[in-house]
Motif scaffolding. Sequence first.
Motif, PDB file in Angstrom:
ATOM      1  N   GLN A 129      -5.048   3.794   1.676  1.00  0.00           N
ATOM      2  CA  GLN A 129      -6.571   2.639   2.031  1.00  0.00           C
ATOM      3  C   GLN A 129      -7.203   1.907   2.277  1.00  0.00           C
ATOM      4  O   GLN A 129      -7.664   0.698   3.120  1.00  0.00           O
ATOM      5  N   GLN A 130      -5.639   1.399   2.210  1.00  0.00           N
ATOM      6  CA  GLN A 130      -4.964  -0.095   3.407  1.00  0.00           C
ATOM      7  C   GLN A 130      -4.968  -0.029   4.714  1.00  0.00           C
ATOM      8  O   GLN A 130      -5.136  -0.730   5.189  1.00  0.00           O
ATOM      9  N   LEU A 131      -4.336   1.264   4.964  1.00  0.00           N
ATOM     10  CA  LEU A 131      -4.369   2.029   7.067  1.00  0.00           C
ATOM     11  C   LEU A 131      -4.707   2.350   7.482  1.00  0.00           C
ATOM     12  O   LEU A 131      -5.632   2.638   7.801  1.00  0.00           O
ATOM     13  N   THR A 132      -6.050   3.358   5.735  1.00  0.00           N
ATOM     14  CA  THR A 132      -7.172   4.586   6.461  1.00  0.00           C
ATOM     15  C   THR A 132      -8.139   4.477   5.470  1.00  0.00           C
ATOM     16  O   THR A 132      -7.594   4.610   4.527  1.00  0.00           O
ATOM     17  N   LYS A 133      -9.227   5.272   6.248  1.00  0.00           N
ATOM     18  CA  LYS A 133     -10.279   5.490   5.100  1.00  0.00           C
ATOM     19  C   LYS A 133     -10.490   6.918   4.585  1.00  0.00           C
ATOM     20  O   LYS A 133     -11.293   7.582   3.972  1.00  0.00           O
ATOM     21  N   ASP A 134      -9.664   7.709   5.464  1.00  0.00           N
ATOM     22  CA  ASP A 134      -9.205   9.071   5.807  1.00  0.00           C
ATOM     23  C   ASP A 134      -8.617   9.438   4.789  1.00  0.00           C
ATOM     24  O   ASP A 134      -7.695  10.555   5.339  1.00  0.00           O
ATOM     25  N   THR A 135      -8.218   9.628   3.564  1.00  0.00           N
ATOM     26  CA  THR A 135      -7.789  10.000   2.754  1.00  0.00           C
ATOM     27  C   THR A 135      -8.362  10.959   2.060  1.00  0.00           C
ATOM     28  O   THR A 135      -9.077  10.362   1.535  1.00  0.00           O
ATOM     29  N   LEU A 136      -7.775  12.331   1.714  1.00  0.00           N
ATOM     30  CA  LEU A 136      -8.132  13.060   0.232  1.00  0.00           C
ATOM     31  C   LEU A 136      -7.712  13.546  -0.204  1.00  0.00           C
ATOM     32  O   LEU A 136      -6.271  13.629  -0.313  1.00  0.00           O
ATOM     33  N   LEU A 137      -8.485  12.975  -1.420  1.00  0.00           N
ATOM     34  CA  LEU A 137      -6.904  13.674  -2.740  1.00  0.00           C
ATOM     35  C   LEU A 137      -7.709  14.954  -3.975  1.00  0.00           C
ATOM     36  O   LEU A 137      -8.956  14.264  -3.889  1.00  0.00           O
TER      37      LEU A 137
ATOM     38  N   ARG B  34       2.620   2.750   1.781  1.00  0.00           N
ATOM     39  CA  ARG B  34       4.557   2.908   3.188  1.00  0.00           C
ATOM     40  C   ARG B  34       4.065   4.423   3.539  1.00  0.00           C
ATOM     41  O   ARG B  34       4.237   4.173   5.075  1.00  0.00           O
ATOM     42  N   VAL B  35       3.541   5.672   3.187  1.00  0.00           N
ATOM     43  CA  VAL B  35       3.743   6.459   3.749  1.00  0.00           C
ATOM     44  C   VAL B  35       2.529   6.360   4.284  1.00  0.00           C
ATOM     45  O   VAL B  35       2.736   6.910   5.995  1.00  0.00           O
ATOM     46  N   ALA B  36       1.535   5.621   3.956  1.00  0.00           N
ATOM     47  CA  ALA B  36       0.159   5.360   5.227  1.00  0.00           C
ATOM     48  C   ALA B  36       0.894   4.693   6.414  1.00  0.00           C
ATOM     49  O   ALA B  36       0.772   5.461   8.121  1.00  0.00           O
ATOM     50  N   GLN B  37       1.460   3.822   5.977  1.00  0.00           N
ATOM     51  CA  GLN B  37       2.899   2.883   7.354  1.00  0.00           C
ATOM     52  C   GLN B  37       3.118   3.748   8.835  1.00  0.00           C
ATOM     53  O   GLN B  37       3.151   3.767   9.446  1.00  0.00           O
TER      54      GLN B  37
END
Length: 192
Positions: free
Chosen positions: A26-34, A173-176
Amino acid sequence: MTLAIVYHSNYGHTRLVAEAIFRGTQQLTKDTLLLSTCEAIAQIEQLHQADGIIFGSPTYFGSVSAEFKKFMEFTGSFWYRQLWKDKIAAGFTNSSTTNGDKLHTLIQLSLFAAQHSMIWVSTGILPVFTEGIQQTEPNGMASYLGFMAQSDNSLKTLTPPADLTTAFLFGKRVAQCTQQFVQTKSLSIQSK
Ligand SMILES: Cc1cc2nc3c(=O)[nH]c(=O)nc-3n(C[C@H](O)[C@H](O)[C@H](O)COP(=O)(O)O)c2cc1C
Protein backbone atom coordinates in the motif's frame (compact mmCIF):
# COMPACT_ATOMS: atom_id res chain seq x y z
CA MET A 1 -1.04 -0.95 -11.02
CA THR A 2 -3.00 -3.70 -9.34
CA LEU A 3 -1.61 -6.40 -7.09
CA ALA A 4 -3.11 -9.45 -5.45
CA ILE A 5 -1.97 -11.46 -2.46
CA VAL A 6 -3.30 -15.01 -2.43
CA TYR A 7 -2.71 -16.91 0.79
CA HIS A 8 -3.92 -19.87 2.79
CA SER A 9 -3.97 -19.89 6.57
CA ASN A 10 -5.66 -22.50 8.74
CA TYR A 11 -4.84 -20.99 12.13
CA GLY A 12 -4.30 -17.31 11.29
CA HIS A 13 -0.49 -17.07 11.47
CA THR A 14 0.10 -16.86 7.72
CA ARG A 15 -2.78 -14.42 7.43
CA LEU A 16 -0.96 -11.99 9.78
CA VAL A 17 2.08 -12.16 7.51
CA ALA A 18 -0.10 -11.63 4.42
CA GLU A 19 -1.67 -8.57 6.08
CA ALA A 20 1.77 -7.04 6.76
CA ILE A 21 2.77 -7.65 3.13
CA PHE A 22 -0.51 -6.01 2.10
CA ARG A 23 0.39 -2.89 4.15
CA GLY A 24 3.80 -2.79 2.45
CA THR A 25 2.27 -2.86 -1.04
CA GLN A 26 0.00 0.00 0.00
CA GLN A 27 3.03 2.30 0.08
CA LEU A 28 2.88 2.18 -3.72
CA THR A 29 -0.73 1.34 -4.60
CA LYS A 30 -4.17 1.33 -3.04
CA ASP A 31 -5.14 -1.35 -5.54
CA THR A 32 -4.08 -4.50 -3.69
CA LEU A 33 -6.42 -7.41 -3.15
CA LEU A 34 -5.89 -9.63 -0.13
CA LEU A 35 -7.55 -12.95 -0.93
CA SER A 36 -7.67 -16.32 0.77
CA THR A 37 -7.30 -19.20 -1.68
CA CYS A 38 -11.09 -19.80 -1.50
CA GLU A 39 -11.78 -16.15 -2.31
CA ALA A 40 -9.19 -16.23 -5.09
CA ILE A 41 -10.89 -19.20 -6.73
CA ALA A 42 -14.25 -17.40 -6.51
CA GLN A 43 -12.77 -14.16 -7.90
CA ILE A 44 -10.33 -15.56 -10.43
CA GLU A 45 -11.16 -12.83 -12.97
CA GLN A 46 -9.64 -10.29 -10.59
CA LEU A 47 -6.39 -12.25 -10.61
CA HIS A 48 -6.44 -12.30 -14.41
CA GLN A 49 -6.57 -8.47 -14.29
CA ALA A 50 -3.76 -8.03 -11.73
CA ASP A 51 -0.26 -6.92 -12.75
CA GLY A 52 1.34 -9.01 -10.03
CA ILE A 53 0.40 -11.82 -7.64
CA ILE A 54 2.10 -12.68 -4.35
CA PHE A 55 1.51 -16.29 -3.26
CA GLY A 56 1.67 -17.34 0.39
CA SER A 57 1.21 -20.65 2.16
CA PRO A 58 2.11 -22.06 5.56
CA THR A 59 4.66 -24.86 5.37
CA TYR A 60 2.95 -28.11 6.26
CA PHE A 61 5.12 -31.23 6.15
CA GLY A 62 7.74 -29.34 4.13
CA SER A 63 5.39 -28.20 1.40
CA VAL A 64 2.47 -25.90 0.65
CA SER A 65 -0.74 -26.75 2.50
CA ALA A 66 -3.36 -28.96 0.86
CA GLU A 67 -5.68 -25.95 0.49
CA PHE A 68 -2.99 -23.98 -1.29
CA LYS A 69 -2.32 -26.93 -3.58
CA LYS A 70 -6.03 -27.00 -4.36
CA PHE A 71 -5.74 -23.39 -5.53
CA MET A 72 -2.65 -24.25 -7.60
CA GLU A 73 -4.46 -27.11 -9.28
CA PHE A 74 -7.54 -24.96 -9.90
CA THR A 75 -5.36 -22.71 -12.09
CA GLY A 76 -4.79 -25.74 -14.31
CA SER A 77 -8.16 -24.87 -15.84
CA PHE A 78 -6.56 -21.90 -17.64
CA TRP A 79 -2.82 -22.65 -17.44
CA TYR A 80 -2.70 -23.87 -21.05
CA ARG A 81 -3.94 -20.42 -22.16
CA GLN A 82 -1.03 -18.82 -20.22
CA LEU A 83 -3.28 -16.02 -18.92
CA TRP A 84 -0.71 -15.07 -16.27
CA LYS A 85 2.24 -14.87 -18.66
CA ASP A 86 4.55 -11.91 -17.82
CA LYS A 87 2.75 -10.97 -14.64
CA ILE A 88 5.03 -10.33 -11.68
CA ALA A 89 5.07 -13.12 -9.07
CA ALA A 90 6.58 -13.53 -5.62
CA GLY A 91 6.08 -15.88 -2.71
CA PHE A 92 6.27 -16.30 1.03
CA THR A 93 5.82 -19.00 3.60
CA ASN A 94 5.41 -19.23 7.32
CA SER A 95 5.97 -22.07 9.74
CA SER A 96 6.56 -22.68 13.41
CA THR A 97 10.23 -23.68 13.36
CA THR A 98 13.24 -21.68 12.19
CA ASN A 99 13.95 -23.91 9.23
CA GLY A 100 11.08 -26.40 9.04
CA ASP A 101 11.88 -27.05 5.33
CA LYS A 102 10.38 -23.71 4.33
CA LEU A 103 12.71 -23.48 1.33
CA HIS A 104 10.91 -26.39 -0.28
CA THR A 105 7.63 -24.46 -0.10
CA LEU A 106 9.24 -21.43 -1.75
CA ILE A 107 10.67 -23.63 -4.49
CA GLN A 108 7.19 -25.03 -5.06
CA LEU A 109 5.72 -21.53 -5.30
CA SER A 110 8.41 -20.32 -7.72
CA LEU A 111 7.96 -23.40 -9.93
CA PHE A 112 4.22 -22.77 -9.94
CA ALA A 113 4.85 -19.20 -11.09
CA ALA A 114 7.33 -20.40 -13.72
CA GLN A 115 4.80 -22.85 -15.14
CA HIS A 116 2.50 -19.87 -15.60
CA SER A 117 5.41 -17.99 -17.27
CA MET A 118 5.35 -15.32 -14.58
CA ILE A 119 8.32 -13.14 -13.63
CA TRP A 120 9.61 -14.05 -10.18
CA VAL A 121 10.76 -11.33 -7.77
CA SER A 122 13.21 -12.36 -5.04
CA THR A 123 13.18 -11.10 -1.45
CA GLY A 124 15.78 -8.40 -2.16
CA ILE A 125 16.49 -7.60 1.49
CA LEU A 126 20.07 -8.17 2.60
CA PRO A 127 20.27 -9.64 6.12
CA VAL A 128 22.72 -8.23 8.65
CA PHE A 129 25.68 -10.44 9.43
CA THR A 130 26.28 -9.31 13.01
CA GLU A 131 26.28 -12.20 15.43
CA GLY A 132 23.41 -12.26 17.89
CA ILE A 133 21.11 -9.77 16.19
CA GLN A 134 20.61 -11.30 12.76
CA GLN A 135 17.19 -12.73 13.54
CA THR A 136 15.80 -9.51 14.95
CA GLU A 137 16.79 -7.52 11.87
CA PRO A 138 14.97 -7.57 8.49
CA ASN A 139 15.22 -10.87 6.59
CA GLY A 140 16.54 -12.52 9.71
CA MET A 141 16.21 -15.95 8.13
CA ALA A 142 18.38 -14.80 5.21
CA SER A 143 15.96 -16.17 2.62
CA TYR A 144 16.54 -14.91 -0.90
CA LEU A 145 14.11 -16.84 -3.15
CA GLY A 146 11.10 -15.60 -1.23
CA PHE A 147 10.15 -14.40 2.22
CA MET A 148 10.20 -16.78 5.19
CA ALA A 149 8.42 -16.02 8.45
CA GLN A 150 8.38 -17.93 11.69
CA SER A 151 5.26 -18.07 13.85
CA ASP A 152 5.96 -19.44 17.25
CA ASN A 153 2.63 -20.95 18.25
CA SER A 154 3.47 -20.44 21.92
CA LEU A 155 3.81 -16.66 21.60
CA LYS A 156 0.90 -14.27 22.06
CA THR A 157 2.21 -12.05 19.28
CA LEU A 158 2.02 -15.04 16.86
CA THR A 159 4.67 -13.61 14.57
CA PRO A 160 7.87 -11.90 15.77
CA PRO A 161 7.81 -8.13 15.08
CA ALA A 162 10.98 -8.41 12.95
CA ASP A 163 9.19 -10.80 10.60
CA LEU A 164 6.26 -8.41 10.26
CA THR A 165 8.74 -5.63 9.41
CA THR A 166 10.32 -7.85 6.76
CA ALA A 167 6.86 -8.74 5.45
CA PHE A 168 6.11 -5.02 5.06
CA LEU A 169 9.43 -4.39 3.25
CA PHE A 170 8.88 -7.42 1.03
CA GLY A 171 5.40 -6.20 0.04
CA LYS A 172 6.84 -2.77 -0.74
CA ARG A 173 9.61 -4.27 -2.88
CA VAL A 174 7.23 -6.42 -4.92
CA ALA A 175 5.01 -3.37 -5.47
CA GLN A 176 8.05 -1.29 -6.56
CA CYS A 177 9.20 -3.97 -9.02
CA THR A 178 5.68 -4.35 -10.39
CA GLN A 179 5.33 -0.60 -10.81
CA GLN A 180 8.66 -0.35 -12.68
CA PHE A 181 7.69 -3.23 -14.92
CA VAL A 182 4.24 -1.80 -15.69
CA GLN A 183 5.69 1.65 -16.44
CA THR A 184 8.38 0.25 -18.76
CA LYS A 185 5.78 -1.86 -20.56
CA SER A 186 3.50 1.13 -21.12
CA LEU A 187 6.45 3.28 -22.34
CA SER A 188 7.46 0.64 -24.86
CA ILE A 189 3.85 0.40 -26.12
CA GLN A 190 3.71 4.21 -26.51
CA SER A 191 6.98 4.31 -28.48
CA LYS A 192 5.74 1.76 -31.04
C1 LIG B 1 -0.19 -30.59 9.24
C2 LIG B 1 0.87 -29.63 9.70
C3 LIG B 1 2.16 -29.78 9.24
C4 LIG B 1 3.17 -28.90 9.61
N1 LIG B 1 4.42 -29.05 9.12
C5 LIG B 1 5.39 -28.17 9.45
C6 LIG B 1 6.69 -28.25 8.87
O1 LIG B 1 6.98 -29.08 8.01
N2 LIG B 1 7.61 -27.34 9.27
C7 LIG B 1 7.35 -26.40 10.22
O2 LIG B 1 8.24 -25.64 10.58
N3 LIG B 1 6.11 -26.27 10.76
C8 LIG B 1 5.14 -27.12 10.38
N4 LIG B 1 3.86 -26.98 10.89
C9 LIG B 1 3.55 -25.81 11.74
C10 LIG B 1 2.87 -24.71 10.92
O3 LIG B 1 3.65 -24.32 9.83
C11 LIG B 1 2.60 -23.49 11.80
O4 LIG B 1 1.74 -23.85 12.85
C12 LIG B 1 2.02 -22.32 11.03
O5 LIG B 1 2.10 -21.16 11.83
C13 LIG B 1 0.58 -22.55 10.61
O6 LIG B 1 0.16 -21.48 9.82
P1 LIG B 1 -1.37 -21.02 9.78
O7 LIG B 1 -1.73 -20.56 11.17
O8 LIG B 1 -1.40 -19.91 8.81
O9 LIG B 1 -2.17 -22.21 9.33
C14 LIG B 1 2.86 -27.85 10.51
C15 LIG B 1 1.54 -27.71 10.98
C16 LIG B 1 0.56 -28.57 10.57
C17 LIG B 1 -0.86 -28.36 11.06
